[in-house]
Design an enzyme around this catalytic site. Structure first.
Site, PDB file in Angstrom:
ATOM      1  N   GLY A   2       0.653  -1.108  -0.314  1.00 27.00           N
ATOM      2  CA  GLY A   2       0.234  -0.064  -0.046  1.00 27.00           C
ATOM      3  C   GLY A   2       0.407   1.313   0.069  1.00 27.00           C
ATOM      4  CB  SER A  38      -0.410   4.871  -3.841  1.00 28.48           C
ATOM      5  OG  SER A  38      -1.196   4.750  -2.913  1.00 28.48           O
ATOM      6  CB  VAL A  79      -2.355  -7.455  -0.598  1.00 29.04           C
ATOM      7  CG1 VAL A  79      -1.327  -6.202  -0.894  1.00 29.04           C
ATOM      8  CG2 VAL A  79      -3.615  -6.427   0.022  1.00 29.04           C
ATOM      9  CG  ASN A  87       0.396   1.120   4.831  1.00 24.38           C
ATOM     10  OD1 ASN A  87      -0.182   1.573   5.171  1.00 24.38           O
ATOM     11  ND2 ASN A  87       0.455   2.008   3.872  1.00 24.38           N
ATOM     12  CB  SER A 126      -7.504   0.817  13.234  1.00 27.21           C
ATOM     13  OG  SER A 126      -8.152   1.697  12.882  1.00 27.21           O
ATOM     14  CE1 TYR A 173     -10.320   0.253   8.047  1.00 24.37           C
ATOM     15  CE2 TYR A 173     -10.891   1.296  10.296  1.00 24.37           C
ATOM     16  CZ  TYR A 173      -9.786   0.155   9.862  1.00 24.37           C
ATOM     17  OH  TYR A 173      -8.582   1.220   9.250  1.00 24.37           O
ATOM     18  CE  LYS A 186      -7.088  -1.922   9.226  1.00 22.67           C
ATOM     19  NZ  LYS A 186      -5.939  -2.073   8.801  1.00 22.67           N
TER      20      LYS A 186
END
Length: 234
Positions: A12, A14, A54, A81, A133, A146, A150
């Site tokens: 990750g 970018s 991924v 990440n 997170s 989400y 996590k």
């Protein structure tokens, strides 16, 4: 760990935390393989981008094979990440959104980590950094999917470090609060602001863990902005 001259993989890359981490590792003299769907705007002799999603094991395997062919067999650092989140009530989350979160945030860690561990164990040195997170330690209304991913990252990290610690391999899970990244672009309730942490702050925490003494192991690191709503107006 002495980082100079060694190989790191960061997913990750970018923008955001991934890109900040790449820059920090390059400053330490590492050879960095960046795995991502989009190449960052970064030119450096020691940075090597490999296209990778991924969510798909075949894509991860291809990026791994290309990294080994170009850089060498001993990957010393993996920073998991890559991640994404969707804000929605559970019953309003679509199947595609749910699957994409778990495929990216959970399956991606499995696909990447399983490939680097044998080399780390052979080398008797290595460090896997998993970016979770604050949502991995508590529940957040409207983000159940989400949070679920996590929390899974936390459980994987806690189990894995016990599996590999006797081989000299470390696993660290980092739980950031709000960070100024594009994560909030698709979350209407929150707007990225200067009151949030910077991606560079998380990168500095990663470096701190990586450069620790071989027998000193950061298992969990929780970081938050000091004043998430700014200073109190008197």
């Amino acid at each position: 760990m002495n980082l100079e001259g060694k190989i790191a993989v960061v997913t990750g890359v970018s923008k955001g935390i991934g890109l900040a981490t790449v820059k920090a590792l390059l400053d330490k003299g590492m050879q960095v393989a960046g795995w991502g769907r989009t190449a960052p705007e970064l030119q450096h002799d020691n940075f090597h981008f490999f296209e990778c999603d991924v969510r798909y094991n075949e894509s991860v395997q291809r990026a791994f094979d290309q990294t080994i062919a170009r850089l060498g067999v001993h990957i010393s650092v993996l920073v998991n990440n890559a991640g994404m989140g969707v804000a929605a009530l559970l019953e309003e989350t679509s199947l595609d959104e749910w699957h994409t979160m778990f495929e990216t945030n959970v399956n991606g860690i499995f696909y990447c980590t399983r490939l680097v561990l044998p080399g780390m164990k052979e080398l008797e040195e290595g460090h896997v950094i998993n970016i979770s997170s604050i949502a991995g330690t508590t529940g957040v209304e409207g983000m159940s999917g989400y949070c679920g991913t996590k929390h899974a990252v936390r459980g994987i990290s806690h189990s894995l470090y016990k599996e590999v610690r006797s081989y000299g391999v470390k696993v660290t899970c980092i739980y950031p609060g709000s960070v100024q990244t594009n994560f909030f672009d698709n979350i209407d309730q929150v707007i990225a602001s200067d009151n949030m942490m910077r991606p560079e702050d998380i990168a500095s925490t990663i470096l701190h863990a990586l450069e620790s003494h071989p027998n000193y192991h950061h298992v969990d690191i929780e970081v938050r902005p000091l004043m998430p709503k700014g200073k109190i107006k008197k």
